[in-house]
Motif scaffolding. Structure first.
Motif, PDB file in Angstrom:
ATOM      1  N   LEU A   1     -56.647  15.459  54.237  1.00  0.00           N
ATOM      2  CA  LEU A   1     -55.501  15.946  53.474  1.00  0.00           C
ATOM      3  C   LEU A   1     -54.248  15.575  54.239  1.00  0.00           C
ATOM      4  CD1 LEU A   1     -54.898  17.662  50.905  1.00  0.00           C
ATOM      5  CD2 LEU A   1     -54.723  19.645  52.408  1.00  0.00           C
ATOM      6  N   SER A   2     -53.246  15.076  53.551  1.00  0.00           N
ATOM      7  CA  SER A   2     -52.032  14.646  54.234  1.00  0.00           C
ATOM      8  C   SER A   2     -51.156  15.839  54.590  1.00  0.00           C
ATOM      9  CB  SER A   2     -51.237  13.678  53.353  1.00  0.00           C
ATOM     10  OG  SER A   2     -50.664  14.363  52.251  1.00  0.00           O
ATOM     11  N   GLN A   3     -50.296  15.627  55.579  1.00  0.00           N
ATOM     12  CA  GLN A   3     -49.324  16.641  55.977  1.00  0.00           C
ATOM     13  C   GLN A   3     -48.414  16.987  54.808  1.00  0.00           C
ATOM     14  OE1 GLN A   3     -47.237  15.579  59.554  1.00  0.00           O
ATOM     15  NE2 GLN A   3     -45.565  17.019  59.183  1.00  0.00           N
ATOM     16  N   ARG A   4     -48.010  15.980  54.037  1.00  0.00           N
ATOM     17  CA  ARG A   4     -47.131  16.217  52.894  1.00  0.00           C
ATOM     18  C   ARG A   4     -47.828  17.076  51.835  1.00  0.00           C
ATOM     19  NH1 ARG A   4     -42.521  13.815  51.154  1.00  0.00           N
ATOM     20  NH2 ARG A   4     -42.701  12.246  52.788  1.00  0.00           N
ATOM     21  N   ALA A   5     -49.125  16.865  51.642  1.00  0.00           N
ATOM     22  CA  ALA A   5     -49.869  17.664  50.664  1.00  0.00           C
ATOM     23  C   ALA A   5     -49.919  19.126  51.097  1.00  0.00           C
ATOM     24  CB  ALA A   5     -51.280  17.104  50.492  1.00  0.00           C
ATOM     25  N   VAL A   6     -50.072  19.359  52.398  1.00  0.00           N
ATOM     26  CA  VAL A   6     -50.059  20.726  52.912  1.00  0.00           C
ATOM     27  C   VAL A   6     -48.707  21.380  52.629  1.00  0.00           C
ATOM     28  CG1 VAL A   6     -50.159  22.158  54.993  1.00  0.00           C
ATOM     29  CG2 VAL A   6     -51.782  20.270  54.704  1.00  0.00           C
ATOM     30  N   GLU A   7     -47.625  20.645  52.841  1.00  0.00           N
ATOM     31  CA  GLU A   7     -46.290  21.200  52.627  1.00  0.00           C
ATOM     32  C   GLU A   7     -46.024  21.474  51.150  1.00  0.00           C
ATOM     33  OE1 GLU A   7     -43.834  18.338  54.532  1.00  0.00           O
ATOM     34  OE2 GLU A   7     -44.415  18.955  56.569  1.00  0.00           O
ATOM     35  N   HIS A   8     -46.529  20.621  50.257  1.00  0.00           N
ATOM     36  CA  HIS A   8     -46.417  20.896  48.824  1.00  0.00           C
ATOM     37  C   HIS A   8     -47.157  22.184  48.466  1.00  0.00           C
ATOM     38  CE1 HIS A   8     -44.170  17.500  47.381  1.00  0.00           C
ATOM     39  NE2 HIS A   8     -45.022  16.611  47.867  1.00  0.00           N
ATOM     40  N   TRP A   9     -48.317  22.369  49.077  1.00  0.00           N
ATOM     41  CA  TRP A   9     -49.104  23.585  48.819  1.00  0.00           C
ATOM     42  C   TRP A   9     -48.383  24.813  49.345  1.00  0.00           C
ATOM     43  CZ3 TRP A   9     -51.756  27.041  52.112  1.00  0.00           C
ATOM     44  CH2 TRP A   9     -52.613  27.939  51.453  1.00  0.00           C
ATOM     45  N   TRP A  10     -47.786  24.699  50.530  1.00  0.00           N
ATOM     46  CA  TRP A  10     -46.979  25.811  51.058  1.00  0.00           C
ATOM     47  C   TRP A  10     -45.924  26.232  50.047  1.00  0.00           C
ATOM     48  CZ3 TRP A  10     -45.542  24.198  56.774  1.00  0.00           C
ATOM     49  CH2 TRP A  10     -46.621  24.468  57.615  1.00  0.00           C
TER      50      TRP A  10
END
Length: 273
Positions: free
Chosen positions: A129-138
């Motif tokens: 999972l990309s860092q950007r995907a984690v931030e979108h989820w946040w």
């Protein structure tokens, strides 16, 4: 030997290579050198193979669903929540030889970063999972928090400006390094599916770190965060949202710190991001 720069396909191939080398009798240290993977990643791949065979070795790109850029599958979201409610830790790239091969040493972190969560998923769960995907989820979960523009208060003729000049500036101005000056706080998040409290932290360049709790954090939770910040060389922390002076344990710990200063933000002081 970080894996963050590797694509899921390359990481999967290196994990399979690592398992084959382990089957050939090579130690974790030698396999780590030959594959370019960290020792914990090699151990995680070997554990996955022993428990599920070759099919369990490749990482699983189970992040965003096709056509739904900001939506994560339910199992990935469950893993993210699992991590956020745990004590944050860092898996070091090099495992000291005195530790057993299958042990994963952990260093306490102040909070989870998006990069840390992505790497935890890859190493511990085999999920890419990309860092950007984690931030979108946040952001979708209401966990995103923006840093305050504290430096903009220096010349303001307002309650916030006076507080900054009298309480914060005397500490911040003594520190030359930006990564020594942090800000953070605790807040309750009105999440639709769970009771959720969050300790949020912002270091240099506004990078967000967090810890999550199902109930208001206790004194030990705050102390673990402050101790980790202190160990990372943070010298001053402006903190909002908790009356920390009400806890004798926290008060005693702060009094014993010669180089770590906590600057409380008054409860009635509104700071804008």
């Amino acid at each position: 030997m970080s894996t963050k720069h590797l694509s899921p396909e390359v990481l999967s191939e290196r994990r399979k290579q690592a398992v084959q080398l382990r089957l050939d009798g090579y130690t974790v240290a030698v396999v780590s050198q030959q594959t370019g993977l960290s020792a914990p990643t090699v151990s995680a791949a070997w554990k996955a193979f022993r428990e599920g065979g070759w099919a369990a070795v490749p990482v699983k790109p189970r992040g965003r669903l096709k056509g739904q850029a900001n939506v994560l599958s339910a199992d990935v979201q469950a893993l993210l929540w699992q991590a956020l409610f745990q004590q944050p830790f860092q898996v070091p790239d090099q495992v000291p030889s005195q530790w057993a091969e299958e042990e994963t040493p952990r260093l306490i972190e102040p909070g989870w970063s998006s990069a840390g969560l992505a790497e935890w998923l890859a190493i511990q769960q085999g999920v890419a999972l990309s860092q950007r995907a984690v931030e979108h989820w946040w952001e979708a979960q209401g966990l995103k928090h923006e840093p305050w523009k504290l430096s903009a208060l220096a010349t303001q003729r307002s309650q916030q400006g006076r507080w900054f000049r009298t309480a914060v500036a005397p500490h911040f101005n003594k520190l030359k390094e930006a990564d020594q000056r942090w800000q953070g706080g605790v807040r309750h998040i009105a999440h639709p599916t769970k009771s959720l409290f969050q300790i949020y932290l912002h270091g240099s360049r506004g990078r967000l770190l967090m810890r999550c709790f199902e109930s208001p954090p206790d004194a030990q939770a705050y102390l673990s965060v402050f101790a980790a910040l202190n160990a990372y060389g943070v010298k001053a922390l402006a903190f909002h949202g908790a009356l920390l002076t009400a806890s004798p344990d926290i008060t005693d710990w702060l009094a014993q710190q010669a180089s770590f200063c906590l600057v409380p933000v008054p409860a009635d002081l509104a700071l804008s991001a």
